[in-house]
Design a protein around this motif. Structure first.
Motif, mmCIF file in Angstrom:
data_model
loop_
_atom_site.group_PDB
_atom_site.id
_atom_site.type_symbol
_atom_site.label_atom_id
_atom_site.label_comp_id
_atom_site.label_asym_id
_atom_site.label_seq_id
_atom_site.Cartn_x
_atom_site.Cartn_y
_atom_site.Cartn_z
ATOM 1 N N GLU A 201 0.823 -1.196 0.000
ATOM 2 C CA GLU A 201 0.000 0.000 0.000
ATOM 3 C C GLU A 201 0.865 1.257 0.000
ATOM 4 O O GLU A 201 2.064 1.204 0.296
ATOM 5 C CB GLU A 201 -0.905 0.007 1.235
ATOM 6 N N GLU A 331 -5.598 -7.367 -8.607
ATOM 7 C CA GLU A 331 -6.431 -6.316 -9.184
ATOM 8 C C GLU A 331 -5.791 -5.729 -10.439
ATOM 9 O O GLU A 331 -6.477 -5.481 -11.447
ATOM 10 C CB GLU A 331 -6.650 -5.227 -8.133
ATOM 11 N N HIS A 403 -6.876 2.191 11.580
ATOM 12 C CA HIS A 403 -6.473 1.478 10.363
ATOM 13 C C HIS A 403 -5.155 1.964 9.771
ATOM 14 O O HIS A 403 -4.514 1.246 9.004
ATOM 15 C CB HIS A 403 -7.597 1.639 9.322
ATOM 16 N N PRO A 433 -12.554 1.163 7.576
ATOM 17 C CA PRO A 433 -13.274 -0.084 7.400
ATOM 18 C C PRO A 433 -14.332 -0.238 8.484
ATOM 19 O O PRO A 433 -14.148 0.191 9.627
ATOM 20 C CB PRO A 433 -12.175 -1.159 7.548
ATOM 21 N N GLN A 460 -11.751 -12.664 4.058
ATOM 22 C CA GLN A 460 -11.605 -11.553 3.118
ATOM 23 C C GLN A 460 -11.548 -10.219 3.854
ATOM 24 O O GLN A 460 -10.771 -9.334 3.512
ATOM 25 C CB GLN A 460 -12.759 -11.565 2.115
ATOM 26 N N ASN A 461 -12.366 -10.098 4.901
ATOM 27 C CA ASN A 461 -12.370 -8.876 5.705
ATOM 28 C C ASN A 461 -11.022 -8.664 6.378
ATOM 29 O O ASN A 461 -10.460 -7.552 6.363
ATOM 30 C CB ASN A 461 -13.490 -8.976 6.754
ATOM 31 N N TYR A 463 -8.177 -9.934 5.388
ATOM 32 C CA TYR A 463 -7.143 -9.726 4.375
ATOM 33 C C TYR A 463 -7.092 -8.269 3.934
ATOM 34 O O TYR A 463 -6.020 -7.714 3.681
ATOM 35 C CB TYR A 463 -7.400 -10.625 3.173
ATOM 36 N N GLU A 464 -8.266 -7.611 3.858
ATOM 37 C CA GLU A 464 -8.296 -6.197 3.493
ATOM 38 C C GLU A 464 -7.547 -5.345 4.514
ATOM 39 O O GLU A 464 -6.985 -4.305 4.185
ATOM 40 C CB GLU A 464 -9.743 -5.714 3.383
ATOM 41 N N GLN A 465 -7.538 -5.797 5.765
ATOM 42 C CA GLN A 465 -6.877 -5.031 6.815
ATOM 43 C C GLN A 465 -5.401 -5.400 6.970
ATOM 44 O O GLN A 465 -4.546 -4.532 7.122
ATOM 45 C CB GLN A 465 -7.581 -5.259 8.158
ATOM 46 N N ASN A 467 -3.521 -7.538 4.827
ATOM 47 C CA ASN A 467 -2.801 -7.460 3.553
ATOM 48 C C ASN A 467 -1.948 -8.675 3.200
ATOM 49 O O ASN A 467 -1.346 -8.697 2.141
ATOM 50 C CB ASN A 467 -1.913 -6.209 3.507
ATOM 51 N N VAL A 487 -9.939 -16.332 0.419
ATOM 52 C CA VAL A 487 -9.820 -14.937 -0.025
ATOM 53 C C VAL A 487 -9.997 -14.824 -1.540
ATOM 54 O O VAL A 487 -10.693 -13.937 -2.039
ATOM 55 C CB VAL A 487 -8.449 -14.366 0.393
#
Length: 490
Positions: A201, A331, A403, A433, A460-461, A463-465, A467, A487
Motif C-alpha cells: 500500500e 487487481e 487502520h 473499514p 476476506q475482511n 485480508y483487506e486489513q 494485507n 480470499v
C-alpha cells in the motif's frame, strides 16, 4: 590426508555454516547463539558473535600456520572448502571497521568515488593465502557489497515485528540468493537478469526497500586508482512513473535526440541512460503506465537494449529493474492494468511490504521503535522528550484499532502534527473499514449464510486489513493455503 584436528574441523564447520546463512534469519541467530555458548558461556549482547569469535578464529588459523599449513593449496576436499571460507571471513573481519568508516565517508561525498585506503592491503592478504589475483579482486568487491547490504537493510528498514524480520530476509536473498556460495561463484555479475516486483500500500516503504537493494549493488574496484569505480549513491536511479504525462514518459525513460520533437533543443539522457553497470533502476507506480509503454519496457527486459526517441541506434542497458505498485497484484492483472507478458518478465521475485497495521498487530512495541526512528529523521537527532510526547498523544487520541491508511508515511506526518499542535486524531477524511465485529454479527444474522461462506467473508475482511495471507492465517488459526482459498475464491 587430514590436516585439521577433529576439534578444529568441528569449529570451522559450525562457524562457516553460520557465516554462510542469511544474517537476518532465525537460523543465523540459533547458530550464533550455539557457537557463542559453546566457546564463551558468558553472554555479552553488545558484541557481534563474529567479532566475539574473531580471536578464536585467528587462533585456529595461527595453529595451522605454525604447522606449515598457510595456503589454500595445503588443504583438500571438504577441508579446503572450510579453510577457503575461513580465510575469507578472517580477512573480512580484520577490515570490517575500515569498510564502515569508508561507507560513512562515501555517504558524505555524494559526487565522487573516494579512494579506499585498505584496498591494496586486503588484496595482498588474500593473495598471500593462495587466492588468485582475479579472485582476490572479486572478493574485495564482495566484501564491500556485503557490508553495504547489511548496513542498508538493517539500518534502513527499522522494526522488530515478524513481518519486518521476514522482509529483511527476503531483501538479502534478493541480493545474494538463498545460497551465497552460488552467488559468489557464478551470479555476482549476472543479477541484472533478476527483476523484482515490490507490492504494498501507499506509504509502507517500498522506496526504502528498493533503495536498500539499489545502494548495495556490486561495484568494481580499480587497482590503479585505489577507488571503487562508482559511488554507491550513483548506481541507484529511481522514478515515480505517475508524475510523467503520457507524451513525455517515453522520453523520460529512454531519452531523446536533439530535434526528436518540438521542444527537444538538446540531447537528453533518460533514466535508462543514467543507470550504470550493475546499477538499479526503480520504477514506482508501474501500474499507472500505458500498455504501449509496457510493451517498450518489456522489450528492454527481454533484449537488454533500448532506443532513445528520435534515434535509430539501440543502446545497451546493463542495470537491474525493480518495479513497484500500490494496488493489489490480482487487481492490476484482472483490470488489465498490467499485461501478463510484462508481469512475467518482472516477477523473478515478488516481495510484499507489510502495512503498518499488520506490523502493529504483530508487535505493539513497533510503534515506539518507528516513532523513535522517525523523530530522529525529522529532528536530525535523537530526542526522547519528543518521542514520549508523540507516544502519549497517539495513545490518548488514536484508537488501538485505527487502520492507519497512510501507513508509515502517515505516522511520519502524525508526528509532525503532534510536534506542531500537540495532538493527532487520525485521518478523518478517509472512510475507515467497518467494525469487524459488526460485520460478522450482520453476517451471522443472515439465515442464508452458511459456515463456509461466513469463514470466507471473515477471511476476506481480515485480508483487506492485514494485507497478507500469513497474517490472516495467524489471526484465524487456519492454514495459509486455506486462507488463500477463502480470499481468492479459487
Amino acid at each position: 590426508m587430514q590436516n585439521l584436528t577433529s576439534e578444529e574441523y568441528t569449529f570451522f564447520s559450525k562457524f562457516i555454516r553460520a557465516v554462510l546463512s542469511n544474517p537476518f534469519t532465525d537460523e543465523r541467530k540459533i547458530l550464533s547463539d550455539l557457537i557463542s555458548k559453546n566457546y564463551f558461556p558468558e553472554k555479552d549482547v553488545n558484541v557481534h558473535f563474529f567479532k566475539r569469535l574473531q580471536p578464536l578464529l585467528n587462533e585456529n588459523i595461527d595453529k595451522l600456520d605454525k604447522r606449515g599449513f598457510k595456503r589454500l593449496s595445503d588443504f583438500n576436499g571438504m577441508e579446503n572448502r572450510l579453510i577457503y571460507f575461513s580465510y575469507i571471513v578472517a580477512i573480512y573481519l580484520n577490515f570490517v571497521d575500515d569498510f564502515d568508516e569508508f561507507i560513512n565517508h562515501q555517504t558524505d561525498n555524494k559526487n565522487a568515488s573516494l579512494a579506499f585506503p585498505k584496498g591494496q592491503e586486503i588484496l595482498v592478504q588474500l593473495e598471500r593465502r593462495g587466492f588468485s589475483a582475479k579472485e582476490s579482486l572479486r572478493l574485495l568487491e564482495l566484501y564491500y557489497q556485503f557490508r553495504r547490504a547489511y548496513l542498508f537493510i538493517n539500518n534502513g528498514l527499522v522494526g522488530q515485528s515478524p513481518s519486518m524480520a521476514k522482509l529483511r530476509v527476503e531483501l538479502w536473498n534478493n541480493l545474494f540468493t538463498f545460497d551465497v556460495p552460488n552467488y559468489h561463484q557464478s551470479l555476482w555479475n549476472q543479477m541484472e537478469d533478476f527483476s523484482l516486483f515490490l507490492l504494498g500500500e501507499t506509504g509502507t516503504g517500498k522506496g526504502a526497500a528498493a533503495r536498500a537493494i539499489g545502494l548495495s549493488g556490486h561495484i568494481l574496484y580499480d587497482k590503479q586508482t585505489g577507488c571503487f569505480r562508482d559511488n554507491f549513491q550513483d548506481i541507484y536511479v529511481e522514478a515515480n512513473l505517475s508524475q510523467y504525462s503520457e507524451n513525455l514518459i517515453e522520453s523520460e525513460l529512454f531519452g531523446h535526440k536533439k530535434g526528436a520533437f518540438t521542444g527537444a533543443f538538446e540531447q537528453y539522457q533518460g533514466l535508462f541512460n543514467q543507470c550504470k553497470l550493475n546499477g538499479l533502476l526503480f520504477l514506482d507506480e508501474i501500474g499507472d503506465i500505458s500498455e504501449n509503454i509496457q510493451i517498450k519496457l518489456l522489450k528492454v527486459l527481454q533484449e537488454r537494449v533500448f532506443t532513445p526517441v528520435g534515434s535509430h541506434k539501440a543502446e545497451a542497458f546493463h542495470g537491474r529493474i525493480i518495479a513497484a505498485a500500490n494496488q493489489p497484484l490480482q487487481e492490476l492483472r484482472q483490470n488489465k492494468k498490467l499485461r501478463d507478458d510484462f508481469y512475467y518478465r518482472l516477477c523473478s521475485d515478488i516481495i510484499e511490504i507489510p502495512t503498518l497495521r499488520q506490523r502493529l498487530s504483530e508487535s505493539p512495541g513497533e510503534l515506539v521503535i518507528l516513532t523513535r526512528e522517525l523523530v530522529k529523521r525529522i529532528c536530525h537527532q535523537e530526542d526522547e522528550n519528543i518521542v514520549s510526547l508523540v507516544i502519549e498523544s497517539l495513545n490518548k487520541h488514536v484508537s488501538r484499532d485505527y487502520h492507519w491508511p497512510g501507513n508509515v508515511r502517515e505516522l511520519e506526518q502524525a508526528i509532525r502534527r503532534i510536534i506542531l499542535r500537540g495532538s493527532y486524531h487520525g485521518d478523518t477524511l478517509r472512510v475507515q473499514p467497518n467494525n469487524q465485529v459488526d460485520n460478522i454479527m450482520q453476517l451471522m444474522a443472515d439465515s442464508n449464510i452458511d459456515l463456509k461462506e461466513l469463514t470466507r467473508r471473515y477471511c476476506q475482511n481480515l485480508y483487506e486489513q492485514l494485507n497478507t495471507y500469513e497474517a490472516v492465517a495467524l489471526k484465524t488459526n487456519l492454514d495459509r493455503r486455506t486462507v488463500k482459498k477463502h480470499v481468492t475464491g479459487e
